[in-house]
Design an enzyme around this catalytic site. Structure first.
Site, mmCIF file in Angstrom:
data_model
loop_
_atom_site.group_PDB
_atom_site.id
_atom_site.type_symbol
_atom_site.label_atom_id
_atom_site.label_comp_id
_atom_site.label_asym_id
_atom_site.label_seq_id
_atom_site.Cartn_x
_atom_site.Cartn_y
_atom_site.Cartn_z
ATOM 1 C CD GLU A 54 -1.631 -2.204 1.390
ATOM 2 O OE1 GLU A 54 -0.496 -2.638 1.886
ATOM 3 O OE2 GLU A 54 -2.464 -3.326 1.179
ATOM 4 C CG HIS B 239 -9.690 -10.488 4.322
ATOM 5 N ND1 HIS B 239 -9.164 -11.012 2.766
ATOM 6 C CD2 HIS B 239 -9.676 -9.120 3.892
ATOM 7 C CE1 HIS B 239 -9.021 -9.869 2.062
ATOM 8 N NE2 HIS B 239 -9.450 -8.790 2.743
HETATM 9 C C1 UD1 Z 1 -6.614 -5.834 -0.876
HETATM 10 C C2 UD1 Z 1 -5.797 -4.720 -0.857
HETATM 11 C C3 UD1 Z 1 -5.378 -4.133 0.400
HETATM 12 C C4 UD1 Z 1 -6.761 -3.689 0.943
HETATM 13 C C5 UD1 Z 1 -7.746 -4.865 1.150
HETATM 14 C C6 UD1 Z 1 -9.076 -4.695 1.730
HETATM 15 C C7 UD1 Z 1 -4.198 -4.741 -2.543
HETATM 16 C C8 UD1 Z 1 -2.526 -5.372 -3.117
HETATM 17 N N1 UD1 Z 1 -4.473 -4.988 -1.488
HETATM 18 O O1 UD1 Z 1 -6.090 -6.789 -0.056
HETATM 19 O O2 UD1 Z 1 -4.628 -2.886 0.292
HETATM 20 O O3 UD1 Z 1 -6.496 -3.157 2.408
HETATM 21 O O4 UD1 Z 1 -8.047 -5.554 -0.092
HETATM 22 O O5 UD1 Z 1 -9.657 -5.792 2.193
HETATM 23 O O6 UD1 Z 1 -4.540 -4.102 -3.350
HETATM 24 N N2 UD1 Z 1 -11.043 -12.903 -2.042
HETATM 25 C C9 UD1 Z 1 -12.106 -13.571 -2.394
HETATM 26 N N3 UD1 Z 1 -13.267 -12.730 -2.476
HETATM 27 C C10 UD1 Z 1 -13.325 -11.532 -2.307
HETATM 28 C C11 UD1 Z 1 -12.101 -10.809 -1.961
HETATM 29 C C12 UD1 Z 1 -10.922 -11.511 -2.049
HETATM 30 O O7 UD1 Z 1 -12.184 -14.863 -2.645
HETATM 31 O O8 UD1 Z 1 -14.287 -10.897 -2.069
HETATM 32 C C13 UD1 Z 1 -9.618 -13.677 -2.182
HETATM 33 C C14 UD1 Z 1 -9.349 -14.054 -3.379
HETATM 34 O O9 UD1 Z 1 -8.723 -15.372 -3.403
HETATM 35 C C15 UD1 Z 1 -8.100 -12.921 -3.896
HETATM 36 C C16 UD1 Z 1 -7.606 -12.778 -2.610
HETATM 37 O O10 UD1 Z 1 -8.675 -12.874 -1.518
HETATM 38 O O11 UD1 Z 1 -7.349 -13.585 -4.918
HETATM 39 C C17 UD1 Z 1 -6.807 -11.379 -2.245
HETATM 40 O O12 UD1 Z 1 -7.528 -10.372 -2.623
HETATM 41 P P1 UD1 Z 1 -6.478 -8.965 -2.980
HETATM 42 O O13 UD1 Z 1 -7.556 -7.913 -3.465
HETATM 43 O O14 UD1 Z 1 -5.584 -9.375 -4.073
HETATM 44 O O15 UD1 Z 1 -5.909 -8.760 -1.734
HETATM 45 P P2 UD1 Z 1 -6.482 -8.422 -0.359
HETATM 46 O O16 UD1 Z 1 -5.539 -9.220 0.647
HETATM 47 O O17 UD1 Z 1 -7.872 -8.445 -0.333
HETATM 48 N N1 UDP Z 2 -15.908 -4.083 7.064
HETATM 49 C C1 UDP Z 2 -16.937 -4.917 6.529
HETATM 50 N N2 UDP Z 2 -17.134 -6.061 6.942
HETATM 51 C C2 UDP Z 2 -16.241 -7.043 7.792
HETATM 52 C C3 UDP Z 2 -15.128 -6.169 8.014
HETATM 53 C C4 UDP Z 2 -14.924 -5.000 7.684
HETATM 54 O O1 UDP Z 2 -17.962 -4.134 6.030
HETATM 55 O O2 UDP Z 2 -16.579 -8.284 7.919
HETATM 56 C C5 UDP Z 2 -15.765 -2.926 6.551
HETATM 57 C C6 UDP Z 2 -15.151 -2.011 7.727
HETATM 58 O O3 UDP Z 2 -16.345 -1.389 8.344
HETATM 59 C C7 UDP Z 2 -14.248 -0.958 6.979
HETATM 60 C C8 UDP Z 2 -13.708 -1.653 5.670
HETATM 61 O O4 UDP Z 2 -14.617 -2.737 5.627
HETATM 62 O O5 UDP Z 2 -15.098 0.410 6.454
HETATM 63 C C9 UDP Z 2 -12.370 -2.028 6.063
HETATM 64 O O6 UDP Z 2 -11.794 -2.884 4.966
HETATM 65 P P1 UDP Z 2 -10.609 -3.677 5.132
HETATM 66 O O7 UDP Z 2 -10.237 -3.871 6.678
HETATM 67 O O8 UDP Z 2 -10.814 -4.805 4.267
HETATM 68 O O9 UDP Z 2 -9.704 -2.818 4.458
HETATM 69 P P2 UDP Z 2 -8.606 -1.633 4.888
HETATM 70 O O10 UDP Z 2 -9.293 -0.703 5.469
HETATM 71 O O11 UDP Z 2 -7.510 -2.285 5.816
HETATM 72 O O12 UDP Z 2 -7.925 -1.263 3.473
#
Ligand code: UD1
Ligand code: UDP
Length: 384
Positions: free
Chosen positions: A133, A238
């Site tokens: 990030e 998550h």
């Molecule tokens: C991403 C962002 C991170 C943010 C986070 C919020 C990047 C590199 N990372 O991380 O900055 O804080 O989202 O949550 O942009 N997946 C599902 N379904 C979903 C979402 C995710 O199955 O709805 C799984 C998939 O296997 C996917 C993996 O999670 O490939 C990772 O998703 P990705 O968006 O690449 O990274 P995050 O760890 O979610």
């Molecule tokens: N959030 C949600 N459902 C959940 C957990 C978090 O809607 O089960 C919301 C939370 O209120 C916040 C946002 O998701 O607004 C944060 O997302 P996340 O922690 O995935 O990403 P980050 O903010 O760290 O990028």
């Protein structure tokens, strides 16, 4: 008529850009709004789109299981580029610091389309924390034209990097707008707890913690549940497989730990409001918790949101098992310390950030001048 293309892809971007889209759409006599989702997240994005009633004009549907950063970034860059070839955008709006944010910004910059960056100027100055990030937001700042900083500290960081000062605006964080919109609507809450005990709400998903640090966070949660029979840990896990594997291996089956699926935003907000305290590595939750008066322990080594720490509503506890357990138990056992944290106030905005952003785009700043620093000094950070 101004043409605005809004591009986002993950849950937190969707939550924080939703009130901006609502504000853009409220000015439809002056602005034509086009919404493009990369769907870097799928299910977690769709939960937010449903709640805020957003129907994308373009859905690139890019998410793949366990996607790699480079592969995703390349696909966002080329596919958002194709959308830009269809929509001749006067401005492209992006939010935050994800792969979608960074790659969509590059796609726009390569076509010389101006980018407006919502939540600009957050920094740790450590490329490994948070990863990727810190890299994403710095690339985005270099390429963006308009910088909507949530706080003065963020605006100062941009100025120190020689970002053109006439294009930096302190707007507040749109997360507060989203929270206020959500709290104003009735929600049926399905309680994922049994009604007894104090709820410790947990979320964790950061890439830099995968492996050893993540396992140590999980062990800390298990120890907390073992040693504190009046505490119930509720953890919406998550969907990233790198999170789910250690969480399920270390925490499943404990009688006082509820592992649940990610909650839709409105349910999660109500769970935060019901929680006693929050343990998290999330960016957005660090901003929401002070507004809801919930003491927050941040399971990271550093944060780009020092305002909550300075205000006294959040503490950095790292990812070490002992530090998390000690800091959490100290807070659970000290009511006056708890109350001081709970009442410390919300430093992230007044719920009008989205209106300011759209006014600025329309050149109707109405008193919102570009940021001029009173003094240039760095906010300090504090640990538990
Ligand atoms: C991403 C962002 C991170 C943010 C986070 C919020 C990047 C590199 N990372 O991380 O900055 O804080 O989202 O949550 O942009 N997946 C599902 N379904 C979903 C979402 C995710 O199955 O709805 C799984 C998939 O296997 C996917 C993996 O999670 O490939 C990772 O998703 P990705 O968006 O690449 O990274 P995050 O760890 O979610
Ligand atoms: N959030 C949600 N459902 C959940 C957990 C978090 O809607 O089960 C919301 C939370 O209120 C916040 C946002 O998701 O607004 C944060 O997302 P996340 O922690 O995935 O990403 P980050 O903010 O760290 O990028």
């Amino acid at each position: 008529m101004m043409n605005v293309l809004v591009v986002f892809g993950t849950r937190p971007e969707a939550i924080k850009i939703a009130p901006v889209i609502a504000e853009l759409r409220a000015r439809k006599s002056e602005i034509r709004t086009h919404v493009c989702v990369t769907a870097q997240h799928r299910h977690m994005l769709d939960q937010v789109l449903d709640w805020f009633g957003i129907v994308p004009d373009f859905d690139l549907d890019l998410m793949e299981a366990n996607q790699s950063l480079g592969h995703l970034a390349g696909r966002v860059l080329s596919r958002v580029g194709e959308v830009l070839d269809q929509v001749r955008a006067d401005v492209v709006l992006v939010q935050g610091d994800t792969t979608t944010t960074m790659a969509a910004t590059l796609a726009a910059a390569y076509r010389r389309a101006p980018v407006g960056h919502v939540e600009a100027g957050l920094r740790t100055y450590d490329m490994r924390n948070p990863f990727p990030e810190e890299l994403n937001r710095r690339v985005t700042s270099v390429a963006a034209t308009y910088h909507f900083a949530p706080t003065e500290g963020a605006a100062r960081a941009l100025l120190q990097e020689r970002t053109p000062s006439g294009k930096i605006y302190v707007t507040g964080n749109t997360v507060i707008d989203a929270l206020a919109m959500t709290l104003s609507r009735p929600v049926h809450v399905e309680a994922p707890w049994d009604g007894n005990g104090r709820i410790v709400l947990v979320t964790a998903h950061r890439r830099e913690s995968f492996g050893g640090p993540f396992e140590s966070m999980c062990r800390a949660l298990r120890r907390l549940a073992d040693r504190n029979p009046d505490v119930q840990i509720v953890y919406p896990v998550h969907l990233n497989p790198n999170v789910r594997e250690p969480v399920n291996r270390i925490l499943a089956g404990h009688p006082r730990i509820r592992l649940i699926e990610p909650l839709c935003y409105q349910q999660f907000v109500h769970l935060m409001a019901r929680a006693y305290l929050i343990l998290t590595d999330s960016g957005g939750i660090q901003e929401e918790a002070p507004f809801l008066r919930k003491p927050t322990l941040v399971m990271r080594e550093t944060t780009e949101r020092p305002e909550a720490i300075e205000a006294g509503t959040a503490r950095l506890v790292g990812t070490g098992e002992t530090s998390i357990v000690e800091c959490c138990e100290r807070l659970l056992g000290d009511r006056s310390d708890y109350e001081r944290m709970a009442q410390a106030g919300s430093p992230f905005g007044d719920g009008k950030a989205s209106r300011r952003i759209v006014d600025i785009l329309l050149g109707k700043a109405g008193g919102i001048e570009p940021f001029r620093p009173r003094e240039m000094s760095w906010p300090a950070s504090a640990t538990c």
